[in-house]
Design an enzyme around this catalytic site. Structure first.
Site, PDB file in Angstrom:
ATOM      1  N   SER A   1      40.719  37.448  36.872  1.00  0.00           N
ATOM      2  CA  SER A   1      40.728  37.867  38.274  1.00  0.00           C
ATOM      3  C   SER A   1      39.555  37.236  39.022  1.00  0.00           C
ATOM      4  O   SER A   1      39.560  37.213  40.252  1.00  0.00           O
ATOM      5  CB  SER A   1      40.646  39.398  38.373  1.00  0.00           C
ATOM      6  OG  SER A   1      39.529  39.885  37.650  1.00  0.00           O
TER       7      SER A   1
ATOM      8  N   LYS B   1      41.425  38.608  25.436  1.00  0.00           N
ATOM      9  CA  LYS B   1      42.659  39.212  25.938  1.00  0.00           C
ATOM     10  C   LYS B   1      43.657  38.124  26.272  1.00  0.00           C
ATOM     11  O   LYS B   1      43.305  37.131  26.913  1.00  0.00           O
ATOM     12  CB  LYS B   1      42.367  40.079  27.170  1.00  0.00           C
ATOM     13  CG  LYS B   1      43.623  40.751  27.747  1.00  0.00           C
ATOM     14  CD  LYS B   1      43.304  41.984  28.583  1.00  0.00           C
ATOM     15  CE  LYS B   1      42.679  41.727  29.924  1.00  0.00           C
ATOM     16  NZ  LYS B   1      43.512  40.939  30.857  1.00  0.00           N
TER      17      LYS B   1
ATOM     18  N   GLU C   1      49.390  46.998  32.618  1.00  0.00           N
ATOM     19  CA  GLU C   1      49.144  46.909  34.056  1.00  0.00           C
ATOM     20  C   GLU C   1      50.418  47.221  34.829  1.00  0.00           C
ATOM     21  O   GLU C   1      51.486  46.669  34.509  1.00  0.00           O
ATOM     22  CB  GLU C   1      48.642  45.494  34.390  1.00  0.00           C
ATOM     23  CG  GLU C   1      48.390  45.269  35.870  1.00  0.00           C
ATOM     24  CD  GLU C   1      47.608  43.991  36.166  1.00  0.00           C
ATOM     25  OE1 GLU C   1      47.018  43.408  35.231  1.00  0.00           O
ATOM     26  OE2 GLU C   1      47.592  43.588  37.341  1.00  0.00           O
TER      27      GLU C   1
HETATM   28  N1  LIG Z   1      40.934  42.295  43.380  1.00  0.00           N
HETATM   29  C1  LIG Z   1      41.841  42.235  42.424  1.00  0.00           C
HETATM   30  N2  LIG Z   1      42.262  43.379  41.855  1.00  0.00           N
HETATM   31  C2  LIG Z   1      43.199  43.368  40.870  1.00  0.00           C
HETATM   32  O1  LIG Z   1      43.539  44.461  40.363  1.00  0.00           O
HETATM   33  C3  LIG Z   1      43.714  42.116  40.424  1.00  0.00           C
HETATM   34  C4  LIG Z   1      43.223  40.942  41.033  1.00  0.00           C
HETATM   35  N3  LIG Z   1      42.304  41.028  42.029  1.00  0.00           N
HETATM   36  N4  LIG Z   1      43.642  39.718  40.640  1.00  0.00           N
HETATM   37  C5  LIG Z   1      44.473  39.597  39.467  1.00  0.00           C
HETATM   38  C6  LIG Z   1      45.397  40.710  39.381  1.00  0.00           C
HETATM   39  C7  LIG Z   1      46.449  40.804  40.463  1.00  0.00           C
HETATM   40  N5  LIG Z   1      46.732  42.199  40.465  1.00  0.00           N
HETATM   41  C8  LIG Z   1      47.603  42.873  41.330  1.00  0.00           C
HETATM   42  C9  LIG Z   1      47.697  42.508  42.652  1.00  0.00           C
HETATM   43  C10 LIG Z   1      48.529  43.207  43.511  1.00  0.00           C
HETATM   44  C11 LIG Z   1      49.284  44.282  43.038  1.00  0.00           C
HETATM   45  C12 LIG Z   1      50.172  45.033  43.995  1.00  0.00           C
HETATM   46  O2  LIG Z   1      49.951  44.990  45.188  1.00  0.00           O
HETATM   47  N6  LIG Z   1      51.136  45.790  43.482  1.00  0.00           N
HETATM   48  C13 LIG Z   1      52.036  46.605  44.297  1.00  0.00           C
HETATM   49  C14 LIG Z   1      53.237  46.982  43.467  1.00  0.00           C
HETATM   50  C15 LIG Z   1      54.467  47.116  44.339  1.00  0.00           C
HETATM   51  C16 LIG Z   1      55.674  47.565  43.547  1.00  0.00           C
HETATM   52  O3  LIG Z   1      56.228  46.781  42.751  1.00  0.00           O
HETATM   53  O4  LIG Z   1      56.064  48.743  43.727  1.00  0.00           O
HETATM   54  C17 LIG Z   1      51.316  47.879  44.736  1.00  0.00           C
HETATM   55  O5  LIG Z   1      51.722  48.456  45.734  1.00  0.00           O
HETATM   56  O6  LIG Z   1      50.362  48.300  44.058  1.00  0.00           O
HETATM   57  C18 LIG Z   1      49.190  44.629  41.716  1.00  0.00           C
HETATM   58  C19 LIG Z   1      48.347  43.930  40.848  1.00  0.00           C
HETATM   59  C20 LIG Z   1      45.854  42.900  39.572  1.00  0.00           C
HETATM   60  N7  LIG Z   1      44.720  42.010  39.458  1.00  0.00           N
HETATM   61  C1  LIG Z   2      43.024  43.396  36.088  1.00  0.00           C
HETATM   62  C2  LIG Z   2      42.513  43.131  34.704  1.00  0.00           C
HETATM   63  C3  LIG Z   2      43.275  43.915  33.686  1.00  0.00           C
HETATM   64  C4  LIG Z   2      42.503  41.665  34.368  1.00  0.00           C
HETATM   65  O1  LIG Z   2      43.206  41.155  33.528  1.00  0.00           O
HETATM   66  C5  LIG Z   2      41.584  40.819  35.137  1.00  0.00           C
HETATM   67  O2  LIG Z   2      40.669  41.333  35.803  1.00  0.00           O
HETATM   68  O3  LIG Z   2      41.741  39.594  35.076  1.00  0.00           O
HETATM   69 MG   LIG Z   3      43.263  39.024  33.725  1.00  0.00          MG
END
Ligand SMILES: Nc1nc(=O)c2c([nH]1)NC[C@@H]1CN(c3ccc(C(=O)N[C@@H](CCC(=O)O)C(=O)O)cc3)CN21
Ligand SMILES: CC(C)C(=O)C(=O)O
Ligand SMILES: [Mg+2]
Length: 263
Positions: free
Chosen positions: A45, A112, A181
C-alpha cells in the site's frame, strides 16, 4: 519479549486480539512498537500512500527492501511482516524464494503473498526453507485489474466456499497467518474456525484473531476515497501516539471494528 509466530498462536488461543498496522519507516516503527502494535506490516500500500500511485502494482522489490530495512531498524518488540510486491513471486516457487530471501535479509520476520489455493505450492516451498508466510485472501489488491475494482469478495455462496477452501489449502501448505481483506464477517468467522492459525481481518468483523489497517488511514492523512473498514483514530486524539494507542486499545478491547466498518 519479541513477538514471534508462537506468540501470535498463543494470543489467538487465549482470545487476546492481535493489533497490526502498516508501517513504512523507522520513526513510526519505533512509535508503533512502543504503543504495543504486535505486527508492523510493510504493505505494498506504500505505493498508494507514499508514492501516490493509483494501485499497488508499480511497487518494486528494491522499494520494499528499502522500507523493510527502515522499519526493521525501528522495531524492537513487534513482528516485522513484509509484503511481496506484484511480480516478485507469481512466476514460480524459486522466484518467490529468491525475493523473499531479500526481504528477510532486509529485516522481515515473515512475508505476505496474495492469492488462493494456486499459491499453496509456493507457500510450502518458502516455509520449508525458513520463510514464514502470511496468506492474503479475499480482496487481494494486486488483482484489482482482474476484479475490476476494490470490491468485497466472497458474497456469493460459491465464492465463500472457494475462499474457505483457499484458506484451508494455504494453511495446510504451512502458512502461519491468514489475512482476509473485505470479506463478509460471517465468512471471516467461518475461516477463523476452519484454520489452526491466527487470522487477521480488514473489514471482516470481530470474529477473527486480529485487525489490520493502513497507518495513514488511522491518522486520517490519506487523501483518497475511504473504504468502509477505515476509522480515523486521529479525529478524537490529541497526538499521533494517542491515536495509535486508541487503535491498539480498540482492537484489544474489541470495540473496533464496529458494525459500520464491516461487510
Ligand atoms: N490508504 C489505503 N488504505 C487501504 O486500506 C488500502 C490502500 N490504501 N491501498 C491498497 C489497498 C486498497 N484497498 C482498498 C481500497 C478501497 C476499498 C473500497 O473502497 N471498498 C469498498 C467496497 C465496496 C463493495 O464492494 O461493497 C468500500 O466501500 O469499502 C477497499 C480496499 C485496501 N488497501
Ligand atoms: C491493507 C494491507 C492488508 C496490505 O496488504 C497493505 O497495506 O499493503
Ligand atoms: Mg498489501
Amino acid at each position: 519479549m519479541k513477538v514471534t509466530v508462537n506468540t501470535l498462536q498463543q494470543m489467538a488461543a487465549e482470545g487476546q486480539k492481535i493489533a497490526m498496522l502498516t508501517c513504512y519507516d523507522a520513526s513510526f516503527a519505533s512509535l508503533l512498537d512502543e504503543a504495543g502494535v504486535d505486527i508492523l506490516l510493510i504493505g505494498d500500500s506504500l505505493g498508494m500512500v507514499m508514492q501516490g500511485e493509483e494501485s499497488t502494482l508499480p511497487v518494486s522489490m528494491p522499494e520494499m527492501e528499502y522500507h523493510t530495512r527502515c522499519v526493521a531498524r525501528g522495531a524492537k518488540r513487534a513482528l516485522v511482516l513484509a509484503d511481496m510486491p506484484f511480480g516478485s513471486y507469481q512466476e514460480n516457487p524459486a522466484q518467490a524464494f529468491a525475493n523473499a530471501a531479500r526481504l528477510m535479509q532486509a529485516g522481515a520476520h515473515m512475508v505476505k503473498i496474495e492469492g488462493g489455493a494456486f499459491m499453496a505450492e509456493t507457500v510450502r516451498f518458502l516455509v520449508e526453507r525458513g520463510v514464514p508466510v502470511c496468506a492474503h485472501i479475499g480482496l487481494t489488491p494486486q488483482f484489482v485489474n482482474a476484479f475490476g475494482g476494490y470490491k468485497v469478495q466472497g458474497r456469493s455462496e460459491s465464492d465463500a466456499e472457494r475462499i474457505l477452501a483457499d484458506a484451508r489449502a494455504l494453511t495446510d501448505a504451512g502458512a502461519s497467518l491468514v489475512l482476509m481483506e473485505c470479506v463478509p464477517a460471517v465468512l471471516a468467522k467461518a475461516v477463523t474456525e476452519a484454520v489452526a492459525v491466527p487470522t487477521i481481518g480488514i473489514g471482516g468483523g470481530l470474529d477473527v484473531s486480529g485487525q489490520v489497517l493502513v497507518l495513514y488511514d488511522v491518522l486520517g492523512v490519506y487523501p483518497g476515497k475511504k473504504a468502509r473498514f477505515v476509522k480515523n483514530f486521529m479525529a478524537e486524539a490529541h497526538s499521533i501516539q494517542g491515536a495509535v494507542n486508541a487503535y491498539v486499545a480498540a482492537v484489544k478491547g474489541k470495540t473496533f471494528p464496529a458494525p459500520e466498518h464491516c461487510f
